[in-house]
Design a protein around this motif. Structure first.
Motif, PDB file in Angstrom:
ATOM      1  N   ASP A 213       0.806  -1.221   0.000  1.00  0.00           N
ATOM      2  CA  ASP A 213       0.000   0.000   0.000  1.00  0.00           C
ATOM      3  C   ASP A 213       0.843   1.277   0.000  1.00  0.00           C
ATOM      4  O   ASP A 213       0.491   2.256  -0.645  1.00  0.00           O
ATOM      5  N   GLU A 214       1.923   1.260   0.777  1.00  0.00           N
ATOM      6  CA  GLU A 214       2.741   2.455   0.926  1.00  0.00           C
ATOM      7  C   GLU A 214       4.214   2.100   1.028  1.00  0.00           C
ATOM      8  O   GLU A 214       4.574   0.971   1.356  1.00  0.00           O
ATOM      9  N   LEU A 215       5.042   3.099   0.738  1.00  0.00           N
ATOM     10  CA  LEU A 215       6.495   2.974   0.870  1.00  0.00           C
ATOM     11  C   LEU A 215       6.990   4.110   1.741  1.00  0.00           C
ATOM     12  O   LEU A 215       6.668   5.265   1.489  1.00  0.00           O
ATOM     13  N   GLU A 216       7.731   3.788   2.771  1.00  0.00           N
ATOM     14  CA  GLU A 216       8.439   4.787   3.586  1.00  0.00           C
ATOM     15  C   GLU A 216       9.914   4.543   3.309  1.00  0.00           C
ATOM     16  O   GLU A 216      10.496   3.557   3.757  1.00  0.00           O
ATOM     17  N   LEU A 217      10.493   5.436   2.517  1.00  0.00           N
ATOM     18  CA  LEU A 217      11.891   5.292   2.124  1.00  0.00           C
ATOM     19  C   LEU A 217      12.731   6.315   2.872  1.00  0.00           C
ATOM     20  O   LEU A 217      12.445   7.516   2.831  1.00  0.00           O
ATOM     21  N   HIS A 218      13.750   5.824   3.551  1.00  0.00           N
ATOM     22  CA  HIS A 218      14.681   6.671   4.277  1.00  0.00           C
ATOM     23  C   HIS A 218      15.894   6.849   3.355  1.00  0.00           C
ATOM     24  O   HIS A 218      16.746   5.964   3.271  1.00  0.00           O
ATOM     25  N   VAL A 219      15.942   7.958   2.642  1.00  0.00           N
ATOM     26  CA  VAL A 219      16.954   8.169   1.605  1.00  0.00           C
ATOM     27  C   VAL A 219      18.157   8.880   2.217  1.00  0.00           C
ATOM     28  O   VAL A 219      18.057  10.012   2.696  1.00  0.00           O
ATOM     29  N   VAL A 220      19.286   8.192   2.186  1.00  0.00           N
ATOM     30  CA  VAL A 220      20.525   8.697   2.769  1.00  0.00           C
ATOM     31  C   VAL A 220      21.364   9.332   1.660  1.00  0.00           C
ATOM     32  O   VAL A 220      21.526   8.732   0.595  1.00  0.00           O
ATOM     33  N   PRO A 221      21.911  10.521   1.889  1.00  0.00           N
ATOM     34  CA  PRO A 221      22.676  11.207   0.847  1.00  0.00           C
ATOM     35  C   PRO A 221      24.075  10.625   0.680  1.00  0.00           C
ATOM     36  O   PRO A 221      25.086  11.231   1.036  1.00  0.00           O
ATOM     37  N   VAL A 222      24.115   9.436   0.142  1.00  0.00           N
ATOM     38  CA  VAL A 222      25.373   8.759  -0.142  1.00  0.00           C
ATOM     39  C   VAL A 222      25.168   7.902  -1.383  1.00  0.00           C
ATOM     40  O   VAL A 222      24.059   7.426  -1.636  1.00  0.00           O
ATOM     41  N   LEU A 223      26.201   7.754  -2.172  1.00  0.00           N
ATOM     42  CA  LEU A 223      26.174   6.851  -3.325  1.00  0.00           C
ATOM     43  C   LEU A 223      27.014   5.633  -2.983  1.00  0.00           C
ATOM     44  O   LEU A 223      28.215   5.758  -2.746  1.00  0.00           O
TER      45      LEU A 223
ATOM     46  N   HIS B  87      13.130  11.350   4.745  1.00  0.00           N
ATOM     47  CA  HIS B  87      12.120  10.300   4.884  1.00  0.00           C
ATOM     48  C   HIS B  87      10.977  10.628   3.932  1.00  0.00           C
ATOM     49  O   HIS B  87      10.316  11.656   4.079  1.00  0.00           O
ATOM     50  N   LEU B  88      10.745   9.769   2.964  1.00  0.00           N
ATOM     51  CA  LEU B  88       9.711   9.981   1.955  1.00  0.00           C
ATOM     52  C   LEU B  88       8.649   8.888   2.085  1.00  0.00           C
ATOM     53  O   LEU B  88       8.966   7.703   2.068  1.00  0.00           O
ATOM     54  N   ARG B  89       7.407   9.308   2.202  1.00  0.00           N
ATOM     55  CA  ARG B  89       6.311   8.330   2.252  1.00  0.00           C
ATOM     56  C   ARG B  89       5.463   8.486   0.998  1.00  0.00           C
ATOM     57  O   ARG B  89       5.040   9.586   0.655  1.00  0.00           O
ATOM     58  N   TYR B  90       5.229   7.351   0.333  1.00  0.00           N
ATOM     59  CA  TYR B  90       4.432   7.321  -0.891  1.00  0.00           C
ATOM     60  C   TYR B  90       3.276   6.350  -0.742  1.00  0.00           C
ATOM     61  O   TYR B  90       3.403   5.306  -0.098  1.00  0.00           O
ATOM     62  N   ARG B  91       2.160   6.663  -1.395  1.00  0.00           N
ATOM     63  CA  ARG B  91       1.057   5.719  -1.547  1.00  0.00           C
ATOM     64  C   ARG B  91       1.199   5.086  -2.918  1.00  0.00           C
ATOM     65  O   ARG B  91       1.463   5.770  -3.913  1.00  0.00           O
ATOM     66  N   VAL B  92       1.018   3.788  -2.998  1.00  0.00           N
ATOM     67  CA  VAL B  92       1.068   3.071  -4.275  1.00  0.00           C
ATOM     68  C   VAL B  92      -0.298   3.197  -4.928  1.00  0.00           C
ATOM     69  O   VAL B  92      -1.326   2.883  -4.308  1.00  0.00           O
ATOM     70  N   ARG B  93      -0.312   3.659  -6.159  1.00  0.00           N
ATOM     71  CA  ARG B  93      -1.578   3.707  -6.919  1.00  0.00           C
ATOM     72  C   ARG B  93      -1.800   2.350  -7.557  1.00  0.00           C
ATOM     73  O   ARG B  93      -1.073   1.973  -8.482  1.00  0.00           O
TER      74      ARG B  93
END
Length: 196
Positions: free
Chosen positions: A139-149, A187-193
């Motif tokens: 249903d949803e994604l909570e992605l913790h995006v760290v500024p590193v490659l 921290h990005l939270r998305y709803r899946v369509r």
């Protein structure tokens, strides 16, 4: 109905582990860099909030590989909530604690939703996330995006079919600029369509 939400920390280039992850190095080479933001998990603010929400979930769905590399969480991810381990093959030895193996992705989602009641379900692991997404159960994604490659490692969404999945941004939380660079995260939270 319980929301099934993926909680994953990723590098800016989409990796959830560094290269050469395995039993001896569960996060691969350099992969533990992704978790420095957890130093702030008990503090109020943009890192404490999603961590508290994650720990308030009442069921966990995990991929088998994640479960094994995490030492099976000694049978208790948090607060004794049931852990549903999505696997292709059930091993001979029973899982520890509140964990149980499930081979069908839709049945796994249904069991986790029932167990969570009116609360959310946490998902861990790239394989589990991809399987749930393909089955229309994420249903949803909570992605913790760290500024590193990281450059190499295990990507979160490497094995999806060539289909577009639309997402709606629900929330963005960012650590302040004054946060030490090794602890910064978005921290990005998305709803899946879901297709109807």
């Amino acid at each position: 109905m319980a929301i099934i939400r993926l909680y994953m920390t990723i590098s800016l280039d989409g990796f959830v582990t560094g290269p050469d992850d395995g039993e001896e190095a569960p996060m691969g080479v350099g992969g533990f860099r992704l978790f420095n933001w957890l130093d702030l998990r008990d503090a109020p603010g943009p890192s404490g909030q999603p961590f508290a929400e994650m720990m308030a979930t009442r069921a966990v769905i995990s991929g088998r590989r994640t479960f094994e590399l995490a030492g099976r969480w000694a049978g208790d991810h948090h607060d004794g909530v049931p852990i549903f381990v999505l696997t292709h093959q059930v091993p001979a030895d029973p899982p520890p604690g509140s964990a149980r193996y499930v081979t069908d992705v839709r049945e796994c989602a249904a069991q986790a939703r029932r167990a969570a009641g009116n609360h959310d379900v946490m998902v861990h692991g790239a394989g589990a996330a991809q399987a749930l997404l393909r089955a229309g159960e994420l249903d949803e994604l909570e992605l913790h995006v760290v500024p590193v490659l990281l450059g190499q490692g295990r990507r979160l969404f490497d094995n999806l079919p060539a289909e577009i999945v639309e997402l709606d941004l629900l929330r963005t939380l960012t650590t302040p600029e004054t946060t030490p660079s090794h602890q910064q995260v978005m921290h990005l939270r998305y709803r899946v369509r879901h297709a109807t």
